[in-house]
Design an enzyme around this catalytic site. Structure first.
Site, short mmCIF file in Angstrom:
data_model
loop_
_atom_site.label_atom_id
_atom_site.label_comp_id
_atom_site.label_asym_id
_atom_site.label_seq_id
_atom_site.Cartn_x
_atom_site.Cartn_y
_atom_site.Cartn_z
N ASP A 91 1.19 4.97 13.65
CA ASP A 91 -0.12 5.46 13.15
C ASP A 91 -0.42 6.87 13.63
O ASP A 91 -1.42 7.45 13.22
CB ASP A 91 -1.25 4.53 13.61
CG ASP A 91 -1.17 3.19 12.91
OD1 ASP A 91 -1.87 2.26 13.33
OD2 ASP A 91 -0.37 3.07 11.97
N CYS A 149 0.88 -1.17 0.00
CA CYS A 149 0.00 0.00 0.00
C CYS A 149 0.92 1.23 0.00
O CYS A 149 2.13 1.12 -0.10
CB CYS A 149 -0.92 -0.02 1.21
SG CYS A 149 -0.03 0.20 2.73
C1 EPZ Z 1 -0.98 -3.18 11.98
O1 EPZ Z 1 -0.56 -3.44 10.65
C2 EPZ Z 1 -2.01 -2.06 11.86
N1 EPZ Z 1 -3.14 -2.50 11.05
C3 EPZ Z 1 -1.35 -0.83 11.23
O2 EPZ Z 1 -2.32 0.21 11.23
C4 EPZ Z 1 -0.17 -0.40 12.09
O3 EPZ Z 1 0.48 0.69 11.47
C5 EPZ Z 1 0.81 -1.57 12.26
O4 EPZ Z 1 0.11 -2.72 12.80
C6 EPZ Z 1 1.97 -1.23 13.19
O5 EPZ Z 1 1.48 -0.86 14.44
C7 EPZ Z 1 -4.07 -3.32 11.62
O6 EPZ Z 1 -3.98 -3.69 12.78
C8 EPZ Z 1 -5.21 -3.73 10.74
P1 EPZ Z 1 3.03 -5.07 11.29
P2 EPZ Z 1 0.37 -4.74 10.35
O7 EPZ Z 1 2.88 -6.46 10.80
O8 EPZ Z 1 -0.08 -5.87 11.20
C9 EPZ Z 1 6.97 -5.63 8.81
C10 EPZ Z 1 -3.61 1.95 10.33
O9 EPZ Z 1 -3.32 3.08 9.91
N2 EPZ Z 1 6.49 -7.01 8.58
O10 EPZ Z 1 3.28 -4.83 12.75
O11 EPZ Z 1 0.42 -4.94 8.90
C11 EPZ Z 1 6.18 -4.63 7.99
O12 EPZ Z 1 6.71 -4.53 6.68
C12 EPZ Z 1 -2.75 0.75 9.97
O13 EPZ Z 1 -4.59 1.70 11.09
C13 EPZ Z 1 7.33 -7.93 7.96
O14 EPZ Z 1 8.46 -7.62 7.59
O15 EPZ Z 1 1.78 -4.20 10.87
C14 EPZ Z 1 6.35 -3.36 8.75
O16 EPZ Z 1 7.57 -2.75 8.37
C15 EPZ Z 1 -1.60 1.14 9.04
N3 EPZ Z 1 6.88 -9.20 7.75
C16 EPZ Z 1 6.45 -3.83 10.21
O17 EPZ Z 1 6.72 -5.24 10.16
C17 EPZ Z 1 5.61 -9.59 8.12
O18 EPZ Z 1 5.25 -10.77 7.91
C18 EPZ Z 1 5.19 -3.60 11.01
O19 EPZ Z 1 4.18 -4.37 10.41
C19 EPZ Z 1 4.77 -8.64 8.73
C20 EPZ Z 1 5.22 -7.35 8.96
#
Ligand code: EPZ
Length: 416
Positions: free
Chosen positions: A302, A114
Site C-alpha cells: 500500500d 479491482c
Molecule cells: C488488505 O487487502 C488491505 N485491505 C489492502 O489494502 C492491502 O493492500 C492488502 O491487505 C495487503 O496488505 C483491507 O485491509 C481492507 P490479501 P486483502 O488478502 O485482505 C491474494 C488499501 O489500499 N489472495 O492479503 O484483500 C490476493 O490476490 C488496500 O488500503 C488470494 O490469492 O489482501 C493478493 O495477491 C488495497 N486468495 C494477496 O493474496 C485469497 O483468498 C494479498 O491479498 C485472498 C487473497
C-alpha cells in the site's frame, strides 16, 4: 471530482495521523459477533467507513454515531446484504465470517476484482469449508451454510490479511479451537484479535504466523479504539521527504512503519522516532534504492505507489518489485504523463530519476494509493497537476489534502 496542485512546494510543520481504515473495517464487521452494544472510538470520517456502516444497518444492526464514536448493536435480520452496498467496497466481504458464525447461513456477493488485481477469496472460503460450512455459488453470490462451525487446523497458502481476519471472526464463535497456520502478521490483524478479546474472545498468537482461536459460546459488548493508520503515516512521511521538507507526524506507532522508515533512511532521509511521533527531514539529494513489497513486516504494497513518486526525484535509477498484487502499476502511465522515466518489466519497475523533476499534467487516480502517489508527484512537479477521480483518495484518507495544505501545499478541490 478533481484537485489541482501547484508545485514545486516544500512541506513544513506538524500533522496528525487518523485511525486506520484497514483496522476499522474488520472491527466494524466483527461488531456483528455480539448483539450487545459495542462502541468504537475515533472512527475516521472516510467513504469506506460510511459504506460499511450503511451495510451494517441493512443487515439489521442498530447504529448510533456521536462525533467520532459509533455504538453498534449487532442485530442480524437480513442474511442477504444487498449487492449494491457490498460491491461498493471489498472490505464488505468481511461480513461473511461474523454472519455465518452468528446465524449459520449467509448469502453475499462475491467482491469484484479491482484495478490492482483479481482479488480472489478462495482462502477465505477454504477456511469456512474446513470449519464445516457448505459453500455454493449462486448468481455471483456466495451462499455459505453451517449448522455448526467446528474448530480445525487451516493452512493459508498465502498470508492473506482478509482471509486471516474473516476466518478469525468465524472461529471466535465456533465449537472448539481453530489454528490458522501462515496467518497474516499485519498490525490490523493484531488489532482485530485484540478487539475480539476485549469482547471475551480467546485468540492467542496474533502477530505471529500461528493463530490459535478458542471458540466461545457468545461474546459480550465493549469499547475499543483502533490503531492509527500506518499507511497514512507512511504517505505523509514520503510526501514531506519528497518535497525536501521537514515535519513532525503525531499519532504514529513507529514500529508499524519500520520498513518505510528504513527505506527512506537508505535514500538519505533523516528520521527520529519517539513513542507516538516521528520527526522527518530531507536536506540531501535522494539516493537510489531497491524496494520489494512483501507481507508485513516487509515493505507494504500500500506504500509502493507513493514510494515510486518519491523516487522519481532521484538523480539515479531505483528499482521497485511488487510481489503482493499482480497489477499494481496503474499509476505508472500517469507518472509518465508528468515526465517520469519508468520502465516496467513484469512485476518490476525501473525508475530512472530525472533530477530536474516532473512537470505538472492532467492525470487520473485509479485507486486510493495511486491517488496519493499522484498527489505527492504533483507537490514536487513544476507547474499545475490536475488529478481527476480524486475521490478515490477520500475513500481511505481523512482530510488528506487539508493536512497537506496546512503543511504548505497549494491544493484546490472542485467537482470536475
Ligand atoms: C488488505 O487487502 C488491505 N485491505 C489492502 O489494502 C492491502 O493492500 C492488502 O491487505 C495487503 O496488505 C483491507 O485491509 C481492507 P490479501 P486483502 O488478502 O485482505 C491474494 C488499501 O489500499 N489472495 O492479503 O484483500 C490476493 O490476490 C488496500 O488500503 C488470494 O490469492 O489482501 C493478493 O495477491 C488495497 N486468495 C494477496 O493474496 C485469497 O483468498 C494479498 O491479498 C485472498 C487473497
Amino acid at each position: 471530482m478533481e484537485m489541482k496542485i501547484k508545485g514545486p512546494t516544500k512541506l513544513v510543520g506538524e500533522t496528525r495521523v487518523g485511525t486506520s481504515k484497514n483496522a476499522v473495517l474488520p472491527i466494524l464487521a466483527a461488531s456483528l459477533l455480539t448483539d450487545e452494544p459495542v462502541t468504537i472510538h475515533q472512527l475516521p470520517k472516510i467513504m469506506d467507513v460510511k459504506v460499511v456502516l450503511q451495510l451494517l444497518k441493512e443487515i439489521g444492526a442498530e447504529i448510533e454515531t456521536e462525533e467520532n464514536d459509533v455504538t453498534i448493536r449487532g442485530e442480524i435480520f437480513n442474511l442477504y446484504p444487498s449487492t449494491e452496498w457490498v460491491r461498493k467496497i471489498r472490505g464488505s466481504f468481511l461480513m461473511l465470517g461474523p454472519i455465518l458464525a452468528r446465524k449459520k447461513r449467509v448469502r453475499i456477493s462475491l467482491p469484484g476484482g479491482c484495478s490492482i488485481g483479481s482479488r480472489p477469496v478462495d482462502l477465505h472460503l477454504k477456511g469456512f469449508h474446513l470449519m464445516g460450512a457448505d459453500i455454493r455459488f449462486v448468481g455471483g453470490d456466495v451462499v455459505a451454510e453451517a449448522p455448526k462451525l467446528r474448530g480445525t487446523r487451516i493452512y493459508l497458502d498465502f498470508p492473506s490479511v482478509g482471509a486471516t481476519e474473516n476466518i478469525m471472526m468465524a472461529a471466535a464463535l465456533a465449537e472448539g479451537t481453530t489454528v490458522i497456520e501462515n496467518a497474516a502478521l499485519e498490525p490490523e490483524v493484531v488489532d482485530l484479535a485484540h478487539f475480539i478479546n476485549t469482547l471475551g474472545g480467546r485468540i492467542r498468537g496474533a502477530g505471529t504466523s500461528l493463530l490459535r482461536i478458542e471458540g466461545v459460546a457468545s461474546l459480550h459488548g465493549g469499547h475499543y479504539t483502533p490503531i492509527p493508520d500506518r499507511i497514512e503515516a507512511g504517505s505523509l512521511m514520503v510526501a514531506i521527504a519528497a518535497t525536501k521538507g521537514e515535519g513532525v507526524i503525531h499519532n504514529v506507532i513507529p514500529g508499524h512503519v519500520k520498513a518505510v522508515s528504513a527505506k527512506l533512511r537508505e535514500s538519505g532521509v533523516e528520521i527520529e522516532e519517539e513513542a507516538d511521533r516521528i520527526f522527518i527531514r530531507r536536506s540531501a539529494p535522494i539516493q537510489s534504492i531497491y524496494v520489494k513489497t512483501l507481507p508485513y513486516p516487509g515493505f507494504p504494497t500500500d506504500m509502493q505507489a507513493q514510494m515510486m513518486a518519491y523516487l522519481c526525484g532521484c538523480e539515479n535509477s531505483s528499482i521497485i518489485s511488487e510481489t503482493v498484487f499482480e497489477n499494481r502499476f496503474l499509476h505508472v502511465p500517469e507518472l509518465l504523463r508528468m515526465g517520469a522515466d519508468i520502465r516496467i518489466e513484469g512485476r518490476t519497475a525501473i525508475i530512472r530519476g530525472r533530477g530536474e523533476g516532473l512537470s505538472g499534467a492532467v492525470v487520473k487516480a485509479t485507486d486510493l494509493r495511486a491517488g496519493a502517489a499522484l498527489l505527492i508527484a504533483g507537490l514536487c512537479a513544476n507547474g499545475i497537476t490536475t488529478i481527476e477521480d480524486c475521490e478515490h483518495i477520500d475513500r481511505g484518507y481523512e482530510n488528506f489534502s487539508e493536512k497537506l495544505s496546512r503543511l504548505g501545499a497549494e491544493i484546490d478541490k472542485s467537482p470536475s
